[in-house]
Design a protein around this motif. Structure first.
Motif, PDB file in Angstrom:
ATOM      1  N   LYS A  81      42.771  42.433  39.647  1.00  0.00           N
ATOM      2  CA  LYS A  81      42.991  42.996  41.324  1.00  0.00           C
ATOM      3  C   LYS A  81      41.791  43.661  41.587  1.00  0.00           C
ATOM      4  O   LYS A  81      41.480  43.046  42.864  1.00  0.00           O
ATOM      5  CB  LYS A  81      43.902  43.955  41.546  1.00  0.00           C
ATOM      6  N   ASP A  82      40.943  44.242  40.304  1.00  0.00           N
ATOM      7  CA  ASP A  82      39.897  44.213  40.571  1.00  0.00           C
ATOM      8  C   ASP A  82      38.622  43.155  41.348  1.00  0.00           C
ATOM      9  O   ASP A  82      37.402  43.507  41.621  1.00  0.00           O
ATOM     10  CB  ASP A  82      39.040  45.620  40.050  1.00  0.00           C
ATOM     11  N   TYR A  83      38.866  42.117  40.695  1.00  0.00           N
ATOM     12  CA  TYR A  83      37.764  40.213  40.961  1.00  0.00           C
ATOM     13  C   TYR A  83      38.504  40.420  42.179  1.00  0.00           C
ATOM     14  O   TYR A  83      38.248  39.126  42.168  1.00  0.00           O
ATOM     15  CB  TYR A  83      37.830  39.820  39.756  1.00  0.00           C
ATOM     16  N   THR A  84      39.219  40.456  43.184  1.00  0.00           N
ATOM     17  CA  THR A  84      39.731  39.665  44.443  1.00  0.00           C
ATOM     18  C   THR A  84      38.576  39.005  45.370  1.00  0.00           C
ATOM     19  O   THR A  84      38.999  37.854  45.613  1.00  0.00           O
ATOM     20  CB  THR A  84      40.476  40.391  44.734  1.00  0.00           C
ATOM     21  N   ASN A  85      36.767  39.285  45.502  1.00  0.00           N
ATOM     22  CA  ASN A  85      36.057  39.014  45.788  1.00  0.00           C
ATOM     23  C   ASN A  85      35.231  38.002  45.281  1.00  0.00           C
ATOM     24  O   ASN A  85      34.081  37.310  45.234  1.00  0.00           O
ATOM     25  CB  ASN A  85      35.642  39.842  46.142  1.00  0.00           C
ATOM     26  N   SER A  86      35.955  38.167  43.892  1.00  0.00           N
ATOM     27  CA  SER A  86      35.240  36.918  42.461  1.00  0.00           C
ATOM     28  C   SER A  86      34.622  35.542  42.914  1.00  0.00           C
ATOM     29  O   SER A  86      35.857  35.232  43.210  1.00  0.00           O
ATOM     30  CB  SER A  86      35.698  36.884  41.496  1.00  0.00           C
ATOM     31  N   THR A  87      34.033  35.065  42.859  1.00  0.00           N
ATOM     32  CA  THR A  87      34.066  33.157  43.027  1.00  0.00           C
ATOM     33  C   THR A  87      34.307  32.533  42.007  1.00  0.00           C
ATOM     34  O   THR A  87      34.546  31.117  41.971  1.00  0.00           O
ATOM     35  CB  THR A  87      32.910  32.158  43.570  1.00  0.00           C
ATOM     36  N   ILE A  88      34.272  32.941  40.598  1.00  0.00           N
ATOM     37  CA  ILE A  88      35.165  32.020  39.791  1.00  0.00           C
ATOM     38  C   ILE A  88      36.696  32.802  38.825  1.00  0.00           C
ATOM     39  O   ILE A  88      36.237  34.235  39.422  1.00  0.00           O
ATOM     40  CB  ILE A  88      34.012  32.869  38.037  1.00  0.00           C
ATOM     41  N   PRO A  89      36.684  31.657  38.403  1.00  0.00           N
ATOM     42  CA  PRO A  89      38.988  32.224  37.937  1.00  0.00           C
ATOM     43  C   PRO A  89      38.087  33.439  37.194  1.00  0.00           C
ATOM     44  O   PRO A  89      37.397  33.835  36.401  1.00  0.00           O
ATOM     45  CB  PRO A  89      38.421  31.094  37.431  1.00  0.00           C
ATOM     46  N   VAL A  90      38.754  33.876  38.038  1.00  0.00           N
ATOM     47  CA  VAL A  90      39.655  35.235  36.809  1.00  0.00           C
ATOM     48  C   VAL A  90      40.872  34.972  37.002  1.00  0.00           C
ATOM     49  O   VAL A  90      41.880  34.754  37.026  1.00  0.00           O
ATOM     50  CB  VAL A  90      39.670  36.936  37.990  1.00  0.00           C
ATOM     51  N   GLN A 143      28.378  35.668  36.354  1.00  0.00           N
ATOM     52  CA  GLN A 143      27.832  34.145  37.676  1.00  0.00           C
ATOM     53  C   GLN A 143      26.497  33.901  37.140  1.00  0.00           C
ATOM     54  O   GLN A 143      26.395  32.977  37.428  1.00  0.00           O
ATOM     55  CB  GLN A 143      27.673  34.917  39.115  1.00  0.00           C
ATOM     56  N   LYS A 144      25.330  34.737  36.670  1.00  0.00           N
ATOM     57  CA  LYS A 144      24.093  34.675  36.203  1.00  0.00           C
ATOM     58  C   LYS A 144      24.287  34.164  35.343  1.00  0.00           C
ATOM     59  O   LYS A 144      23.178  32.910  34.958  1.00  0.00           O
ATOM     60  CB  LYS A 144      23.550  36.119  36.596  1.00  0.00           C
ATOM     61  N   HIS A 145      25.174  33.623  34.586  1.00  0.00           N
ATOM     62  CA  HIS A 145      24.813  33.305  33.130  1.00  0.00           C
ATOM     63  C   HIS A 145      25.879  32.063  32.743  1.00  0.00           C
ATOM     64  O   HIS A 145      25.914  31.433  32.470  1.00  0.00           O
ATOM     65  CB  HIS A 145      25.205  33.637  31.495  1.00  0.00           C
ATOM     66  N   HIS A 146      26.599  31.496  34.135  1.00  0.00           N
ATOM     67  CA  HIS A 146      26.672  30.701  34.073  1.00  0.00           C
ATOM     68  C   HIS A 146      28.501  30.321  33.862  1.00  0.00           C
ATOM     69  O   HIS A 146      29.047  29.583  33.338  1.00  0.00           O
ATOM     70  CB  HIS A 146      26.396  29.433  33.961  1.00  0.00           C
ATOM     71  N   CYS A 147      29.376  31.449  33.770  1.00  0.00           N
ATOM     72  CA  CYS A 147      30.532  31.724  32.351  1.00  0.00           C
ATOM     73  C   CYS A 147      31.344  31.085  34.263  1.00  0.00           C
ATOM     74  O   CYS A 147      31.491  30.902  35.282  1.00  0.00           O
ATOM     75  CB  CYS A 147      30.939  32.726  32.476  1.00  0.00           C
ATOM     76  N   ALA A 168      34.982  30.960  33.315  1.00  0.00           N
ATOM     77  CA  ALA A 168      36.315  32.080  34.144  1.00  0.00           C
ATOM     78  C   ALA A 168      36.127  33.918  33.273  1.00  0.00           C
ATOM     79  O   ALA A 168      35.175  33.596  31.854  1.00  0.00           O
ATOM     80  CB  ALA A 168      36.922  31.722  33.080  1.00  0.00           C
ATOM     81  N   ILE A 169      36.281  34.442  33.597  1.00  0.00           N
ATOM     82  CA  ILE A 169      36.632  36.167  33.447  1.00  0.00           C
ATOM     83  C   ILE A 169      37.657  36.042  33.277  1.00  0.00           C
ATOM     84  O   ILE A 169      39.157  35.919  33.895  1.00  0.00           O
ATOM     85  CB  ILE A 169      35.919  37.147  34.304  1.00  0.00           C
ATOM     86  N   ILE A 170      37.936  36.965  32.119  1.00  0.00           N
ATOM     87  CA  ILE A 170      38.868  37.082  31.363  1.00  0.00           C
ATOM     88  C   ILE A 170      39.632  38.579  30.647  1.00  0.00           C
ATOM     89  O   ILE A 170      38.467  39.128  30.558  1.00  0.00           O
ATOM     90  CB  ILE A 170      39.142  36.949  29.801  1.00  0.00           C
ATOM     91  N   THR A 171      39.836  39.654  31.468  1.00  0.00           N
ATOM     92  CA  THR A 171      40.476  40.045  31.982  1.00  0.00           C
ATOM     93  C   THR A 171      42.244  40.516  32.178  1.00  0.00           C
ATOM     94  O   THR A 171      42.751  39.648  32.809  1.00  0.00           O
ATOM     95  CB  THR A 171      39.705  40.758  33.275  1.00  0.00           C
ATOM     96  N   ARG A 172      42.455  41.878  31.815  1.00  0.00           N
ATOM     97  CA  ARG A 172      43.285  42.283  32.396  1.00  0.00           C
ATOM     98  C   ARG A 172      43.979  43.297  33.787  1.00  0.00           C
ATOM     99  O   ARG A 172      44.996  42.917  34.610  1.00  0.00           O
ATOM    100  CB  ARG A 172      44.982  43.366  31.533  1.00  0.00           C
ATOM    101  N   PHE A 228      32.777  43.967  46.286  1.00  0.00           N
ATOM    102  CA  PHE A 228      33.393  44.831  45.428  1.00  0.00           C
ATOM    103  C   PHE A 228      34.182  46.280  44.867  1.00  0.00           C
ATOM    104  O   PHE A 228      33.623  47.064  46.177  1.00  0.00           O
ATOM    105  CB  PHE A 228      33.060  44.164  44.131  1.00  0.00           C
ATOM    106  N   THR A 229      35.896  46.281  45.003  1.00  0.00           N
ATOM    107  CA  THR A 229      35.704  48.202  45.321  1.00  0.00           C
ATOM    108  C   THR A 229      35.725  48.737  44.292  1.00  0.00           C
ATOM    109  O   THR A 229      35.342  49.719  44.186  1.00  0.00           O
ATOM    110  CB  THR A 229      38.196  48.042  45.205  1.00  0.00           C
ATOM    111  N   ASP A 230      35.401  47.907  42.639  1.00  0.00           N
ATOM    112  CA  ASP A 230      35.092  48.629  41.452  1.00  0.00           C
ATOM    113  C   ASP A 230      33.816  48.228  40.909  1.00  0.00           C
ATOM    114  O   ASP A 230      33.290  46.597  41.581  1.00  0.00           O
ATOM    115  CB  ASP A 230      36.316  48.092  40.455  1.00  0.00           C
TER     116      ASP A 230
END
Length: 138
Positions: free
Chosen positions: A119-128, A106-110, A112-116, A93-95
């Protein structure tokens, strides 16, 4: 895909509390869906700390605390533990802060991540998604 457990990033909470347009409407619908029992809202203790830091400058400490106490009626606050820092330090992750948020989510089995700040979550394996994008999935 059905998203039930949503991790809210700082910018989404600030949109909600500061009534920032055009994003405020979408955050209100998230709260309504949570109250109806259709989704679970989650965030981290790190997001809470970041949010109150910004809010106190904008609306004062009393109002900032009041807003966050009201949030606790709807959202679950996830702990910020060393394993998230350790994983973030080893990640691509860059940020760094967003990496921590990802590992907590991820640890808490979410689901999706909701954010504006997608771009800083490009390495996320959870939908952003943005709040608006998420609401379009309902």
């Amino acid at each position: 895909m059905t998203y039930k457990r949503l991790f809210l990033d700082s910018d989404v909470l600030l949109d909600m509390f500061l009534k920032r347009e055009p994003f405020f409407f979408h955050t209100q619908v998230l709260l309504i869906e949570c109250i109806k029992g259709n989704i679970e809202l989650r965030t981290s203790s790190l997001v809470i700390a970041n949010t109150i830091y910004v809010l106190r400058k904008q609306v004062g400490i009393v109002k900032a605390k009041e807003n966050l106490k009201n949030l606790f009626n709807s959202a679950k606050v996830l702990s910020f533990e060393f394993d998230a820092i350790e994983s973030a330090l080893s990640s691509d992750f860059t940020d760094f802060e967003d990496a921590i948020q990802f590992y907590i989510a991820q640890k808490h089995h979410c689901d999706a991540i909701i954010t504006r700040n997608i771009k800083d979550y490009t390495n996320s394996t959870i939908p952003v998604l943005t709040a608006e994008q998420f609401l379009n999935t309902l």
